[in-house]
Design a protein around this motif. Structure first.
Motif, mmCIF file in Angstrom:
data_model
loop_
_atom_site.group_PDB
_atom_site.id
_atom_site.type_symbol
_atom_site.label_atom_id
_atom_site.label_comp_id
_atom_site.label_asym_id
_atom_site.label_seq_id
_atom_site.Cartn_x
_atom_site.Cartn_y
_atom_site.Cartn_z
ATOM 1 N N GLU A 79 0.830 -1.204 0.000
ATOM 2 C CA GLU A 79 0.000 0.000 0.000
ATOM 3 C C GLU A 79 0.866 1.257 0.000
ATOM 4 O O GLU A 79 0.579 2.234 -0.706
ATOM 5 C CB GLU A 79 -0.920 -0.001 1.224
ATOM 6 N N ALA A 80 1.938 1.241 0.789
ATOM 7 C CA ALA A 80 2.846 2.386 0.819
ATOM 8 C C ALA A 80 3.498 2.604 -0.546
ATOM 9 O O ALA A 80 3.643 3.747 -1.007
ATOM 10 C CB ALA A 80 3.909 2.181 1.892
ATOM 11 N N GLN A 81 3.892 1.528 -1.207
ATOM 12 C CA GLN A 81 4.491 1.650 -2.540
ATOM 13 C C GLN A 81 3.479 2.204 -3.545
ATOM 14 O O GLN A 81 3.823 3.024 -4.405
ATOM 15 C CB GLN A 81 5.005 0.291 -2.998
ATOM 16 N N LEU A 82 2.225 1.764 -3.432
ATOM 17 C CA LEU A 82 1.175 2.267 -4.318
ATOM 18 C C LEU A 82 0.960 3.763 -4.119
ATOM 19 O O LEU A 82 0.862 4.532 -5.085
ATOM 20 C CB LEU A 82 -0.120 1.506 -4.053
ATOM 21 N N LEU A 83 0.919 4.186 -2.859
ATOM 22 C CA LEU A 83 0.734 5.601 -2.558
ATOM 23 C C LEU A 83 1.926 6.430 -3.034
ATOM 24 O O LEU A 83 1.757 7.549 -3.531
ATOM 25 C CB LEU A 83 0.510 5.789 -1.062
ATOM 26 N N ALA A 84 3.142 5.888 -2.867
ATOM 27 C CA ALA A 84 4.333 6.601 -3.316
ATOM 28 C C ALA A 84 4.301 6.798 -4.831
ATOM 29 O O ALA A 84 4.647 7.871 -5.344
ATOM 30 C CB ALA A 84 5.589 5.839 -2.902
ATOM 31 N N GLY A 85 3.876 5.768 -5.561
ATOM 32 C CA GLY A 85 3.762 5.891 -7.010
ATOM 33 C C GLY A 85 2.716 6.911 -7.416
ATOM 34 O O GLY A 85 2.920 7.706 -8.340
ATOM 35 N N ARG A 86 1.605 6.907 -6.698
ATOM 36 C CA ARG A 86 0.547 7.880 -6.985
ATOM 37 C C ARG A 86 1.028 9.301 -6.711
ATOM 38 O O ARG A 86 0.703 10.237 -7.447
ATOM 39 C CB ARG A 86 -0.671 7.547 -6.121
ATOM 40 N N LEU A 87 1.818 9.447 -5.655
ATOM 41 C CA LEU A 87 2.326 10.772 -5.293
ATOM 42 C C LEU A 87 3.309 11.293 -6.326
ATOM 43 O O LEU A 87 3.351 12.495 -6.621
ATOM 44 C CB LEU A 87 2.968 10.709 -3.908
ATOM 45 N N ARG A 88 4.128 10.396 -6.893
ATOM 46 C CA ARG A 88 5.069 10.815 -7.936
ATOM 47 C C ARG A 88 4.332 11.287 -9.186
ATOM 48 O O ARG A 88 4.766 12.229 -9.855
ATOM 49 C CB ARG A 88 6.021 9.654 -8.276
ATOM 50 N N GLU A 89 3.232 10.622 -9.489
ATOM 51 C CA GLU A 89 2.476 10.980 -10.695
ATOM 52 C C GLU A 89 1.682 12.276 -10.510
ATOM 53 O O GLU A 89 1.561 13.069 -11.445
ATOM 54 C CB GLU A 89 1.516 9.842 -11.055
ATOM 55 N N ALA A 90 1.138 12.464 -9.303
ATOM 56 C CA ALA A 90 0.298 13.640 -9.057
ATOM 57 C C ALA A 90 0.471 14.081 -7.613
ATOM 58 O O ALA A 90 -0.226 13.577 -6.727
ATOM 59 C CB ALA A 90 -1.167 13.320 -9.349
ATOM 60 N N PRO A 91 1.436 14.976 -7.331
ATOM 61 C CA PRO A 91 1.652 15.454 -5.962
ATOM 62 C C PRO A 91 0.355 15.985 -5.353
ATOM 63 O O PRO A 91 -0.380 16.758 -5.985
ATOM 64 C CB PRO A 91 2.684 16.575 -6.144
ATOM 65 N N ASP A 92 0.080 15.525 -4.129
ATOM 66 C CA ASP A 92 -1.164 15.904 -3.461
ATOM 67 C C ASP A 92 -0.952 15.801 -1.948
ATOM 68 O O ASP A 92 -0.429 14.788 -1.466
ATOM 69 C CB ASP A 92 -2.295 14.978 -3.900
ATOM 70 N N PRO A 93 -1.323 16.827 -1.183
ATOM 71 C CA PRO A 93 -1.098 16.805 0.268
ATOM 72 C C PRO A 93 -1.792 15.643 0.974
ATOM 73 O O PRO A 93 -1.222 15.048 1.901
ATOM 74 C CB PRO A 93 -1.677 18.150 0.727
ATOM 75 N N SER A 94 -2.997 15.303 0.557
ATOM 76 C CA SER A 94 -3.710 14.215 1.228
ATOM 77 C C SER A 94 -3.032 12.867 0.961
ATOM 78 O O SER A 94 -2.921 12.032 1.866
ATOM 79 C CB SER A 94 -5.167 14.165 0.772
ATOM 80 N N THR A 95 -2.540 12.664 -0.261
ATOM 81 C CA THR A 95 -1.816 11.433 -0.571
ATOM 82 C C THR A 95 -0.507 11.373 0.198
ATOM 83 O O THR A 95 -0.118 10.316 0.714
ATOM 84 C CB THR A 95 -1.532 11.334 -2.083
ATOM 85 N N VAL A 126 1.371 7.887 6.984
ATOM 86 C CA VAL A 126 0.687 6.955 7.879
ATOM 87 C C VAL A 126 1.027 5.512 7.504
ATOM 88 O O VAL A 126 1.314 4.676 8.366
ATOM 89 C CB VAL A 126 -0.834 7.176 7.832
ATOM 90 N N ALA A 127 1.011 5.211 6.202
ATOM 91 C CA ALA A 127 1.319 3.854 5.746
ATOM 92 C C ALA A 127 2.757 3.470 6.074
ATOM 93 O O ALA A 127 3.026 2.332 6.501
ATOM 94 C CB ALA A 127 1.070 3.749 4.238
ATOM 95 N N GLN A 128 3.690 4.380 5.891
ATOM 96 C CA GLN A 128 5.091 4.087 6.192
ATOM 97 C C GLN A 128 5.309 3.865 7.688
ATOM 98 O O GLN A 128 6.055 2.975 8.091
ATOM 99 C CB GLN A 128 5.973 5.221 5.676
ATOM 100 N N LYS A 129 4.638 4.666 8.501
ATOM 101 C CA LYS A 129 4.732 4.489 9.955
ATOM 102 C C LYS A 129 4.130 3.150 10.364
ATOM 103 O O LYS A 129 4.702 2.423 11.189
ATOM 104 C CB LYS A 129 4.006 5.632 10.657
ATOM 105 N N ALA A 130 2.989 2.796 9.763
ATOM 106 C CA ALA A 130 2.358 1.515 10.064
ATOM 107 C C ALA A 130 3.245 0.357 9.623
ATOM 108 O O ALA A 130 3.332 -0.668 10.313
ATOM 109 C CB ALA A 130 0.998 1.434 9.371
ATOM 110 N N ALA A 131 3.916 0.497 8.492
ATOM 111 C CA ALA A 131 4.800 -0.566 8.001
ATOM 112 C C ALA A 131 5.979 -0.775 8.949
ATOM 113 O O ALA A 131 6.371 -1.922 9.212
ATOM 114 C CB ALA A 131 5.297 -0.232 6.597
#
Length: 208
Positions: free
Chosen positions: A152-168, A174-179
């Protein structure tokens, strides 16, 4: 969060909890499957309860399980909190089911745990599908948690690279801390398993 029991796609956590000398009890809780009723986030909530039982040396119980889930209902990543008195295996609304059995500890305060995961998409179309998997110990549940939340963290990181967004970006943190938490918890569970296996081996050698 308002729940329409007739139409809302659901995430359900169902726990069968046994206690010393008592009949096993069933607890079922649900929440809408969107946006956080998905496998990575809900495994974190379940794993957190299992680890909490170990660290506090407390046996699982229906009361503490329900309280744990309902206390997380208003957290950043909520857990199911609405009582679910139905049979999830035959409920087409259920998109994710975590069916867990929990019992008193046997290995260094780690509770007995076994988990069946059902993921499904059902409707009137021709692309309905169901996926089942099983994790048979607390250590295996934690290992699965690590796999899922890291993905999930990798998916979010990829999404963030494609479209920077504060909520992402916030959700990625949160995902990285949980991991990180899940990896440390898995490490502790594996250490306990190694110690237990070594103790059994020594006992078997003495019995020869």
């Amino acid at each position: 969060m308002t729940l329409n029991p007739l139409s809302t796609p659901l995430c359900v956590v169902q726990a069968t909890i046994s206690q010393h000398g008592e009949r096993a009890q069933l607890v079922g809780l649900s929440m809408p499957s969107a946006p956080f009723g998905t496998l990575p986030w809900q495994l974190i909530g379940l794993a957190n309860y299992i680890v909490g039982c170990q660290t506090s040396d407390t046996a699982p119980s229906p009361e503490t399980f329900t309280a744990h889930m309902q206390a997380r209902a208003t957290s950043a990543i909520p857990s199911p909190a609405t009582l679910y008195p139905y049979t999830p295996w035959h409920d087409g609304r259920v998109r994710l089911l975590l069916d867990v059995t929990l019992g008193p500890a046997k290995v260094l305060k780690w509770p007995q745990a076994s988990l069946v995961i059902m993921e499904q998409e059902s409707g009137s179309g021709s692309c309905d599908w169901v996926r089942l998997s099983r994790e048979r110990t607390a250590e295996r549940i934690l290992t699965r948690t690590v796999w899922e939340i890291e993905a999930e963290a990798q998916l979010l990181a990829g999404r963030l690279r494609e479209a920077p967004d504060p909520s992402t970006s916030s959700l990625l943190e949160v995902a990285q801390k949980a991991a990180r938490w899940a990896r440390e918890s898995r490490k502790a569970a594996r250490a306990a398993l190694t110690i237990s296996q070594a103790a059994r081996a020594r006992h078997a050698l003495r019995m020869r």
